[in-house]
Design a protein around this motif. Sequence first.
Motif, PDB file in Angstrom:
ATOM      1  N   SER A 163     -13.549   7.322   5.840  1.00 12.07           N
ATOM      2  CA  SER A 163     -12.831   8.602   5.935  1.00 12.07           C
ATOM      3  C   SER A 163     -11.878   8.788   4.755  1.00 12.07           C
ATOM      4  O   SER A 163     -11.717   9.899   4.249  1.00 12.07           O
ATOM      5  CB  SER A 163     -12.043   8.696   7.248  1.00 12.07           C
ATOM      6  N   GLU A 164     -11.247   7.692   4.324  1.00 10.79           N
ATOM      7  CA  GLU A 164     -10.331   7.781   3.179  1.00 10.79           C
ATOM      8  C   GLU A 164     -11.081   8.122   1.891  1.00 10.79           C
ATOM      9  O   GLU A 164     -10.508   8.669   0.961  1.00 10.79           O
ATOM     10  CB  GLU A 164      -9.555   6.471   3.015  1.00 10.79           C
ATOM     11  N   TYR A 165     -12.343   7.772   1.864  1.00 10.68           N
ATOM     12  CA  TYR A 165     -13.188   8.086   0.710  1.00 10.68           C
ATOM     13  C   TYR A 165     -14.175   9.205   1.055  1.00 10.68           C
ATOM     14  O   TYR A 165     -15.301   9.220   0.565  1.00 10.68           O
ATOM     15  CB  TYR A 165     -13.945   6.835   0.251  1.00 10.68           C
ATOM     16  N   GLY A 166     -13.731  10.134   1.881  1.00  6.30           N
ATOM     17  CA  GLY A 166     -14.596  11.215   2.328  1.00  6.30           C
ATOM     18  C   GLY A 166     -15.145  12.059   1.182  1.00  6.30           C
ATOM     19  O   GLY A 166     -16.186  12.695   1.315  1.00  6.30           O
ATOM     20  N   TRP A 167     -14.452  12.046   0.062  1.00  4.81           N
ATOM     21  CA  TRP A 167     -14.871  12.832  -1.106  1.00  4.81           C
ATOM     22  C   TRP A 167     -16.046  12.189  -1.856  1.00  4.81           C
ATOM     23  O   TRP A 167     -16.668  12.816  -2.713  1.00  4.81           O
ATOM     24  CB  TRP A 167     -13.692  13.021  -2.066  1.00  4.81           C
TER      25      TRP A 167
ATOM     26  N   ASP B  29       0.826  -1.212   0.000  1.00  4.12           N
ATOM     27  CA  ASP B  29       0.000   0.000   0.000  1.00  4.12           C
ATOM     28  C   ASP B  29       0.860   1.262   0.000  1.00  4.12           C
ATOM     29  O   ASP B  29       0.398   2.332   0.417  1.00  4.12           O
ATOM     30  CB  ASP B  29      -0.927   0.028   1.227  1.00  4.12           C
ATOM     31  N   ALA B  30       2.100   1.136  -0.460  1.00  5.96           N
ATOM     32  CA  ALA B  30       3.018   2.284  -0.408  1.00  5.96           C
ATOM     33  C   ALA B  30       2.435   3.478  -1.159  1.00  5.96           C
ATOM     34  O   ALA B  30       2.530   4.625  -0.720  1.00  5.96           O
ATOM     35  CB  ALA B  30       4.382   1.902  -0.970  1.00  5.96           C
ATOM     36  N   ILE B  31       1.840   3.206  -2.306  1.00  5.86           N
ATOM     37  CA  ILE B  31       1.138   4.246  -3.072  1.00  5.86           C
ATOM     38  C   ILE B  31      -0.346   4.054  -2.805  1.00  5.86           C
ATOM     39  O   ILE B  31      -0.896   2.989  -3.088  1.00  5.86           O
ATOM     40  CB  ILE B  31       1.424   4.116  -4.586  1.00  5.86           C
ATOM     41  N   TYR B  32      -0.983   5.051  -2.231  1.00  8.18           N
ATOM     42  CA  TYR B  32      -2.407   4.915  -1.920  1.00  8.18           C
ATOM     43  C   TYR B  32      -3.110   6.253  -2.121  1.00  8.18           C
ATOM     44  O   TYR B  32      -2.890   7.210  -1.378  1.00  8.18           O
ATOM     45  CB  TYR B  32      -2.634   4.419  -0.483  1.00  8.18           C
ATOM     46  N   ASP B  33      -3.923   6.299  -3.155  1.00  3.66           N
ATOM     47  CA  ASP B  33      -4.728   7.473  -3.464  1.00  3.66           C
ATOM     48  C   ASP B  33      -6.138   6.953  -3.724  1.00  3.66           C
ATOM     49  O   ASP B  33      -6.360   6.210  -4.682  1.00  3.66           O
ATOM     50  CB  ASP B  33      -4.163   8.176  -4.700  1.00  3.66           C
ATOM     51  N   SER B  34      -7.082   7.305  -2.859  1.00  3.70           N
ATOM     52  CA  SER B  34      -8.423   6.720  -2.972  1.00  3.70           C
ATOM     53  C   SER B  34      -9.126   7.113  -4.277  1.00  3.70           C
ATOM     54  O   SER B  34     -10.101   6.484  -4.668  1.00  3.70           O
ATOM     55  CB  SER B  34      -9.280   7.123  -1.767  1.00  3.70           C
ATOM     56  N   LYS B  35      -8.602   8.128  -4.974  1.00  5.77           N
ATOM     57  CA  LYS B  35      -9.210   8.529  -6.249  1.00  5.77           C
ATOM     58  C   LYS B  35      -8.586   7.801  -7.440  1.00  5.77           C
ATOM     59  O   LYS B  35      -9.062   7.934  -8.568  1.00  5.77           O
ATOM     60  CB  LYS B  35      -9.071  10.043  -6.441  1.00  5.77           C
ATOM     61  N   ALA B  36      -7.511   7.042  -7.190  1.00  7.02           N
ATOM     62  CA  ALA B  36      -6.796   6.371  -8.287  1.00  7.02           C
ATOM     63  C   ALA B  36      -7.210   4.915  -8.407  1.00  7.02           C
ATOM     64  O   ALA B  36      -7.689   4.314  -7.445  1.00  7.02           O
ATOM     65  CB  ALA B  36      -5.293   6.471  -8.055  1.00  7.02           C
ATOM     66  N   LYS B  37      -7.011   4.374  -9.609  1.00  4.05           N
ATOM     67  CA  LYS B  37      -7.363   2.964  -9.857  1.00  4.05           C
ATOM     68  C   LYS B  37      -6.111   2.090 -10.010  1.00  4.05           C
ATOM     69  O   LYS B  37      -6.218   0.894 -10.231  1.00  4.05           O
ATOM     70  CB  LYS B  37      -8.181   2.851 -11.153  1.00  4.05           C
ATOM     71  N   ASP B  38      -4.936   2.709  -9.920  1.00  2.23           N
ATOM     72  CA  ASP B  38      -3.706   1.961 -10.219  1.00  2.23           C
ATOM     73  C   ASP B  38      -2.741   1.925  -9.042  1.00  2.23           C
ATOM     74  O   ASP B  38      -1.526   1.803  -9.221  1.00  2.23           O
ATOM     75  CB  ASP B  38      -3.011   2.567 -11.448  1.00  2.23           C
ATOM     76  N   ASN B  39      -3.280   2.025  -7.817  1.00  4.21           N
ATOM     77  CA  ASN B  39      -2.400   2.047  -6.638  1.00  4.21           C
ATOM     78  C   ASN B  39      -1.529   0.800  -6.541  1.00  4.21           C
ATOM     79  O   ASN B  39      -0.339   0.881  -6.220  1.00  4.21           O
ATOM     80  CB  ASN B  39      -3.235   2.173  -5.360  1.00  4.21           C
ATOM     81  N   GLU B  40      -2.127  -0.365  -6.800  1.00  3.97           N
ATOM     82  CA  GLU B  40      -1.381  -1.622  -6.662  1.00  3.97           C
ATOM     83  C   GLU B  40      -0.254  -1.695  -7.686  1.00  3.97           C
ATOM     84  O   GLU B  40       0.876  -2.083  -7.368  1.00  3.97           O
ATOM     85  CB  GLU B  40      -2.330  -2.819  -6.807  1.00  3.97           C
ATOM     86  N   ALA B  41      -0.569  -1.299  -8.925  1.00  2.88           N
ATOM     87  CA  ALA B  41       0.457  -1.322  -9.980  1.00  2.88           C
ATOM     88  C   ALA B  41       1.588  -0.349  -9.661  1.00  2.88           C
ATOM     89  O   ALA B  41       2.767  -0.664  -9.861  1.00  2.88           O
ATOM     90  CB  ALA B  41      -0.175  -0.976 -11.329  1.00  2.88           C
ATOM     91  N   ARG B  42       1.232   0.819  -9.129  1.00  5.63           N
ATOM     92  CA  ARG B  42       2.264   1.803  -8.795  1.00  5.63           C
ATOM     93  C   ARG B  42       3.077   1.359  -7.586  1.00  5.63           C
ATOM     94  O   ARG B  42       4.284   1.600  -7.519  1.00  5.63           O
ATOM     95  CB  ARG B  42       1.637   3.184  -8.571  1.00  5.63           C
ATOM     96  N   SER B  43       2.422   0.695  -6.624  1.00  2.00           N
ATOM     97  CA  SER B  43       3.150   0.171  -5.453  1.00  2.00           C
ATOM     98  C   SER B  43       4.109  -0.939  -5.883  1.00  2.00           C
ATOM     99  O   SER B  43       5.250  -1.017  -5.404  1.00  2.00           O
ATOM    100  CB  SER B  43       2.162  -0.351  -4.407  1.00  2.00           C
ATOM    101  N   ALA B  44       3.644  -1.804  -6.798  1.00  4.24           N
ATOM    102  CA  ALA B  44       4.510  -2.886  -7.300  1.00  4.24           C
ATOM    103  C   ALA B  44       5.696  -2.302  -8.065  1.00  4.24           C
ATOM    104  O   ALA B  44       6.832  -2.777  -7.923  1.00  4.24           O
ATOM    105  CB  ALA B  44       3.706  -3.826  -8.200  1.00  4.24           C
ATOM    106  N   ALA B  45       5.444  -1.257  -8.851  1.00  4.58           N
ATOM    107  CA  ALA B  45       6.532  -0.615  -9.612  1.00  4.58           C
ATOM    108  C   ALA B  45       7.555   0.007  -8.666  1.00  4.58           C
ATOM    109  O   ALA B  45       8.767  -0.060  -8.905  1.00  4.58           O
ATOM    110  CB  ALA B  45       5.956   0.443 -10.551  1.00  4.58           C
ATOM    111  N   LEU B  46       7.068   0.593  -7.567  1.00  6.51           N
ATOM    112  CA  LEU B  46       7.983   1.176  -6.578  1.00  6.51           C
ATOM    113  C   LEU B  46       8.839   0.077  -5.943  1.00  6.51           C
ATOM    114  O   LEU B  46      10.052   0.241  -5.755  1.00  6.51           O
ATOM    115  CB  LEU B  46       7.191   1.929  -5.504  1.00  6.51           C
TER     116      LEU B  46
END
Length: 201
Positions: A145-149, A60-77
């Motif tokens: 709360s993370e999806y407060g928007w 979960d290193a990259i986590y943005d509740s508005k994004a759909k690619d957090n897992e891919a970006r975390s794996a890339a990191l």
Amino acid sequence: MENEPLIDTALKTELSALYKAEDRHYHNLAHIEAMLALATDYRASLGDPEAVEAAIWFHDAIYDSKAKDNEARSAALAEKELVGRMDAGRLGRISAMILATATHELPRFDDAAATRDGSLFLDMDLSILGAAPDAFDAYERAVRSEYGWVEEPMWRAGRGAVLTGFLARPHIFHTQEFRQRFEPQARLNLARSLAALQKPS
């Protein structure tokens, strides 16, 4: 190189800073620490405990509740930070575990030990679903709360679909150990949460 931990102090410090971001109410350092504690509990069952620990730290290193690619970006990191610390096959397994947290379906690994590690890793990530009711309710509030928007009707529909999806699975957890320890309570928690979401507001 061989004796150095995969996740050394410098990397822990760097990743911890990401997990301490103010907008993280559940996907934070406490979540990582809870998974690391489970990894310690089940260490004897893991084929490559250090690889599982690395996947936990990065998933979960990259986590943005508005994004759909957090897992891919975390794996890339993870691939960027860990390249050179291990062979490509091991890094590929870590990356596959991280990517699998998008669906919590088990990826195809080339050997039984990797499959077992991946199963336990995914189960550790979902263990909160089988927590005591008050802990589960706190988790649900934190995710909200993370999806407060997200407006309430959209939240109820989206979250309801996620919970329904888990309840529809023959098993929420991949391993026998986690099914015995967490599955009955997880089903109770999810059904209760789903009923609350479906009540007229």
